[in-house]
Design a protein around this motif. Sequence first.
Motif, short mmCIF file in Angstrom:
data_model
loop_
_atom_site.label_atom_id
_atom_site.label_comp_id
_atom_site.label_asym_id
_atom_site.label_seq_id
_atom_site.Cartn_x
_atom_site.Cartn_y
_atom_site.Cartn_z
N PRO A 1 10.31 23.94 51.95
CA PRO A 1 11.25 23.53 50.90
C PRO A 1 12.59 23.14 51.50
O PRO A 1 13.13 23.86 52.33
CB PRO A 1 11.38 24.76 50.01
N GLU B 1 9.95 32.66 45.07
CA GLU B 1 10.93 32.49 46.14
C GLU B 1 12.10 31.65 45.62
O GLU B 1 11.90 30.65 44.92
CB GLU B 1 10.27 31.79 47.33
N ARG C 1 2.19 26.33 53.87
CA ARG C 1 3.61 26.12 53.57
C ARG C 1 4.31 25.33 54.66
O ARG C 1 5.25 24.58 54.41
CB ARG C 1 4.28 27.49 53.40
N LYS D 1 6.67 26.29 48.38
CA LYS D 1 7.35 27.59 48.46
C LYS D 1 6.44 28.66 47.87
O LYS D 1 5.51 28.37 47.13
CB LYS D 1 8.68 27.56 47.73
N TYR D 2 6.73 29.91 48.21
CA TYR D 2 6.01 31.04 47.62
C TYR D 2 6.45 31.19 46.17
O TYR D 2 7.60 30.91 45.83
CB TYR D 2 6.30 32.33 48.37
N ILE E 1 15.13 29.17 46.45
CA ILE E 1 15.64 28.25 47.45
C ILE E 1 17.10 27.98 47.12
O ILE E 1 17.42 27.44 46.06
CB ILE E 1 14.84 26.91 47.46
#
Length: 177
Positions: free
Chosen positions: A154, A167, A149, A163-164, A169
């Motif tokens: 991000p 997740e 990552r 990104k996970y 943003i």
Amino acid sequence: MSRIGKRPIELPSGVEAKVQGNFVEVKGPKGTRSFHANDDVTVALEENALTVTPRGNSKRARQQWGMTRTMVANLVQGVSDGFKKELEISGVGYRAQMQGNVLKLNLGLSHDVDFEVPEGVTVSVPKPTDVIVEGIDQQLVGQVAANIREWRLPEPYKGKGIKYKGEYIFQKEGKKK
């Protein structure tokens, strides 16, 4: 009293544990893991369950009680089910692919990123925008996912980057004319 520490750790079928003093070794279908507990706690195997108890009533013993129980529970979960982190890549032209033991990432840089996958972790790419990191060591799986990552975090304006999965943003508003 620790609410986490006093709960016993049930061993699922197919998982064996050996306790020698403060050394715990757990074998399961996915592999073998071991942990050396602190001297402030005692680990015991009783009727197909592991229990952790503090030695004394000192603050340090109580602190180590819950932490040791969690570490041993992670060993049991790792050898029975394993751990998994899923990453999503978003951005025009951003993609990933596996070539042997190397994860190739195209992230809009002037060069492709070749990420060498460490031993003990498996990385798979079911789609060019999805990366799955799996293994029996929770710390190693999380660290490998964080290292991947880190190549393109991000960004808050368009959300491009790695990104996970799941997740959120927070999108910022851009400049106005």
